[in-house]
Design an enzyme around this catalytic site. Structure first.
Site, short mmCIF file in Angstrom:
data_model
loop_
_atom_site.label_atom_id
_atom_site.label_comp_id
_atom_site.label_asym_id
_atom_site.label_seq_id
_atom_site.Cartn_x
_atom_site.Cartn_y
_atom_site.Cartn_z
N ALA A 66 0.84 -1.19 0.00
CA ALA A 66 0.00 0.00 0.00
C ALA A 66 0.88 1.24 0.00
O ALA A 66 2.07 1.19 0.28
CB ALA A 66 -0.91 -0.01 1.23
N GLY A 105 -0.63 -5.22 0.41
CA GLY A 105 -1.69 -5.05 -0.57
C GLY A 105 -1.30 -5.56 -1.94
O GLY A 105 -2.16 -6.01 -2.71
N GLU A 108 -1.92 -9.17 -1.82
CA GLU A 108 -3.37 -9.37 -1.78
C GLU A 108 -3.99 -9.21 -3.18
O GLU A 108 -4.94 -9.91 -3.53
CB GLU A 108 -4.01 -8.40 -0.79
CG GLU A 108 -3.69 -8.76 0.66
CD GLU A 108 -4.26 -7.75 1.65
OE1 GLU A 108 -5.19 -8.11 2.39
OE2 GLU A 108 -3.77 -6.61 1.68
N GLU A 128 2.06 -6.62 7.24
CA GLU A 128 1.30 -5.55 7.90
C GLU A 128 1.44 -5.57 9.42
O GLU A 128 1.38 -4.51 10.07
CB GLU A 128 -0.18 -5.65 7.53
CG GLU A 128 -0.52 -5.14 6.15
CD GLU A 128 -0.34 -6.18 5.06
OE1 GLU A 128 -0.76 -5.92 3.92
OE2 GLU A 128 0.22 -7.27 5.34
#
Length: 692
Positions: A66, A105, A108, A128
């Site tokens: 992210a 992310g 993901e 994370e």
């Protein structure tokens, strides 16, 4: 087909649509990236000429995660979940082509593709938890469906990277393709999927591994118990565990709602704010305002270390592990042999744990040249002195080095407290002298306080800062003052801890409060571990302090099973009745009337003076910024990362509240608690210490 936006490109390679992301430096999932991906997948799905879709990234990496700079800000751009839904629900097979790192992310996103290919050097992971968070885009729900809950728990709570070969074996990646040929390999793989009419494999629909764990709560109970010590104080590991429980026990969409609920709780909490702050603060510490980033650095091809004791040996290991040859010098052969033997033993112990091969051990030890002659340091590019903490001895060593070591070499002192300018005065080249305060054990501890003398040259500073990174340290540049940043602040805590013991608290009360705050151990347990007799001499002992009295009673700490605590053969500590009596007698002799002291007072008396001293350090310019002070304490003294360091913690409480309490303590206990002018200013103006 062509550019979708400035960071996303869509082309057709035969019957395969290739979406290429290029958003330097790490293709983070910023709003423009999410928008580009959404538009590109929409176009690819709607293009009748495309029978399959490949997602690939330009630059050095796949999507590395992210965009952390967006955390805590209002929503902008397409939500990542919309991009993932487009990918997962595509009627055409979607292949994620991974190189570099696919993290957080980014991974993901890859998990919502129907298939994943990677080059052998690639790494994936969900780190994370290291930012006080959990994967908030389905990672906690998809990962257990691929690898099973037991493995998912390990990956999610450690945040460790997963190599491509492990990812292949566990099903996280479907195929490895040759380095340098990722695009061709991914397109060929996509064509094979179409030719073989392979199913669109949605990870969310995989059930076997989560169903096998259903009705087995012991999986989670055992994992929590086995990792209780490692997770102590942290919120994020438990939230990750709860998400995996949801993946096992709930339908996918309900599990996603639980993941979102827990993610938002962590995101709005102080722990994640602290951990994200530290993430940026470590990177900020490398920036020195008056030393430009393009300052030339000096080549360090060979390092000399003076002293083969605990510190000298540990310092040497840092360089050997980084592939830099070391000449280590001692005065006596016995001390030299002992030091070299301990270094070898440390490496061999690491090899026994599987973290090194025996060949690695021999390679590192092969870079070491033991010597009894300072003249063997003549051709070193840098020499680090690690002798006894005594100014006269250090100045004598530096005068000798000045005459021996080639001009243009860096002369560094591993001093914990002493004036680097005075040490430099023993040489004719003060601009080449710098302090390098390593922390014990030096081969393990991350922090390196780099002490800038008044005349230290900028290229010397730039070189040592860069070299610190090469040897795996977190460097912080500090100015010359007694104890620099870390030990100067530590002295405040130690003083108050010792006073509190005489006023009414017991050592184990203080240790418990600071342990519960998040430190690995309290000050008295730490003293026992280090040895109460460090720096103590029977000949000069005068029974004037509690520590002296205990040493005179042969209570030396863990080394002989008797310190502030009593220790059994396994070094388990119990409060000592004998020490309690000594404290009561000592306080009585001092005329101190003991009273009950609350846990709240213990914490405030130990921590608030540290915050105040940090403000004085900033006021005097001995640290560049408030966040640097916090990095010193996080990496060198065991301050809990989820509390963000003393300056961050002071802001969390509120500078005005810290100031009010310091004034209250000043009235009761004297000028040890006198507030710094900067603390008063910050409180009056509503500023933040950690942002100074």
């Amino acid at each position: 087909m062509a550019a979708i936006n400035k960071v996303t490109d869509l082309t057709l390679d035969g019957d395969v649509a290739v979406i290429t992301l290029n958003s330097p430096p790490v293709n983070a999932l910023s709003a423009p990236v999410r928008n580009g991906l959404f538009d590109a997948f929409t176009a690819a799905v709607n293009d009748p000429a495309a029978r399959a879709i490949v997602l690939i990234c330009d630059g050095r990496t796949f999507i590395a995660g992210a965009d952390i700079s967006e955390f805590g800000k209002g929503p902008s751009g397409k939500p990542l979940q919309d991009v993932q839904a487009l990918m997962e629900n595509s009627p055409k097979p979607v292949v994620a082509a991974i190189h570099g790192t696919a993290l957080g992310g980014g991974f993901e996103v890859a998990l919502t593709a129907h298939y994943r290919v990677a080059v052998p050097s690639a790494k994936v992971g969900l780190p994370e938890v290291k930012l006080g968070l959990l994967p908030g885009a389905g990672g906690t729900q998809r990962l257990p469906r691929l690898v099973g809950p037991e493995v998912a728990l390990q990956y999610l709570t450690s945040g460790d990277f997963i190599s491509s070969d492990v990812a292949l074996k566990s099903g996280l990646v479907d195929e490895l393709v040759e380095e340098g040929k990722l695009r061709d390999g991914a397109v060929a793989f996509a064509r094979k999927l179409v030719a073989q009419n392979r199913p669109l494999k949605k990870v969310r629909d995989l059930q076997d591994k989560v169903e096998a764990a259903r009705g087995k709560p012991e999986i989670f109970a055992d994992f929590r118990k086995a990792n209780a010590r490692r997770f102590r104080g942290f919120d994020a590991p438990e939230a990750n565990i709860k998400c995996v429980e949801a993946a096992v026990n709930l339908p996918f969409d309900e599990g996603m709602r639980e993941e979102r609920r827990l993610f938002e709780g962590l995101m709005s909490g102080s722990q994640s704010a602290a951990q994200r702050y530290i993430f940026f603060a470590e990177r900020q510490a490398a920036k020195i305002p008056d030393v430009p980033e393009d300052t030339p650095v000096l080549p360090i091809r060979k390092v000399g270390v003076i002293g083969a004791g605990t510190m000298g040996g540990g310092i040497s290991m840092n360089f050997l592990s980084a592939g830099i040859p070391v000449t280590i010098v001692e005065m006596q052969k016995e001390a030299l042999d002992r030091g070299v033997g301990i270094m070898r033993k440390n490496y061999e112990n690491t090899a026994k744990k599987g973290r090194l091969t025996q060949a690695d051990v021999e390679k590192r030890m092969g870079l070491l040249t033991p010597s009894l002659d300072l003249n063997d340091l003549a051709d070193c590019d840098m020499v680090i002195e690690a002798v006894y903490e005594n100014m006269d001895i250090k100045k004598e060593v530096f005068a000798k080095l000045d005459a021996i070591v080639r001009q243009g070499a860096i002369l560094a002192s591993n001093t914990s407290y002493l004036d680097v300018n005075e040490i430099a005065s023993a040489t004719k080249r003060p601009e080449w002298v710098i302090g390098t305060h390593f922390f014990s054990p030096a081969n393990v501890m991350k922090l390196l306080e780099i002490v800038r003398g008044d005349r230290t040259a900028k290229d010397v500073i730039a070189t040592v800062m860069k070299l610190s990174k090469k040897i795996g340290k977190a460097p912080v540049l500090v100015g010359v003052c007694h104890g620099f940043v870390g030990n100067r602040m530590l002295a405040q805590r130690q003083r108050e801890a010792n006073k509190l013991v005489l006023e009414g608290a017991m050592p184990w009360d203080i240790d418990r409060v600071l342990y519960d705050f998040g430190f690995p151990m309290g000050p008295f347990a730490m003293s026992d571990l280090a040895g109460l007799d460090i720096g103590w001499s029977k000949d000069t002992s005068s029974s004037s302090t509690l520590r002296e009295v205990l040493c005179e009673m042969d209570r030396r700490g863990q080394k002989n099973g008797r310190g502030f605590y009593d220790y059994d053969e396994k070094r388990n500590a119990t409060p000592s009745a004998e020490v309690e009596k000594v404290i009561l007698d000592f306080a009585k002799k001092q005329g101190i009337e003991r009273r009950k002291i609350s846990d709240e007072e213990i914490l405030e008396r130990c921590i608030y003076p540290m915050i105040n001293e940090g403000a004085k350090i900033l006021e005097e310019g001995k640290a560049i910024r408030g966040s640097d002070v916090d990095i010193v304490w996080i990496n060198g003294y065991g301050w809990p990362v989820y509390r963000g360091g003393p300056m961050f913690y002071g802001d969390l409480i509120g500078a005005d509240k810290v100031l009010a309490k310091m004034k209250e303590f000043q009235q009761k206990h004297g000028d040890d608690f006198k507030p710094s002018a900067l603390l008063e200013k910050v409180a009056a103006e509503g500023k933040k210490l950690h942002q100074l």
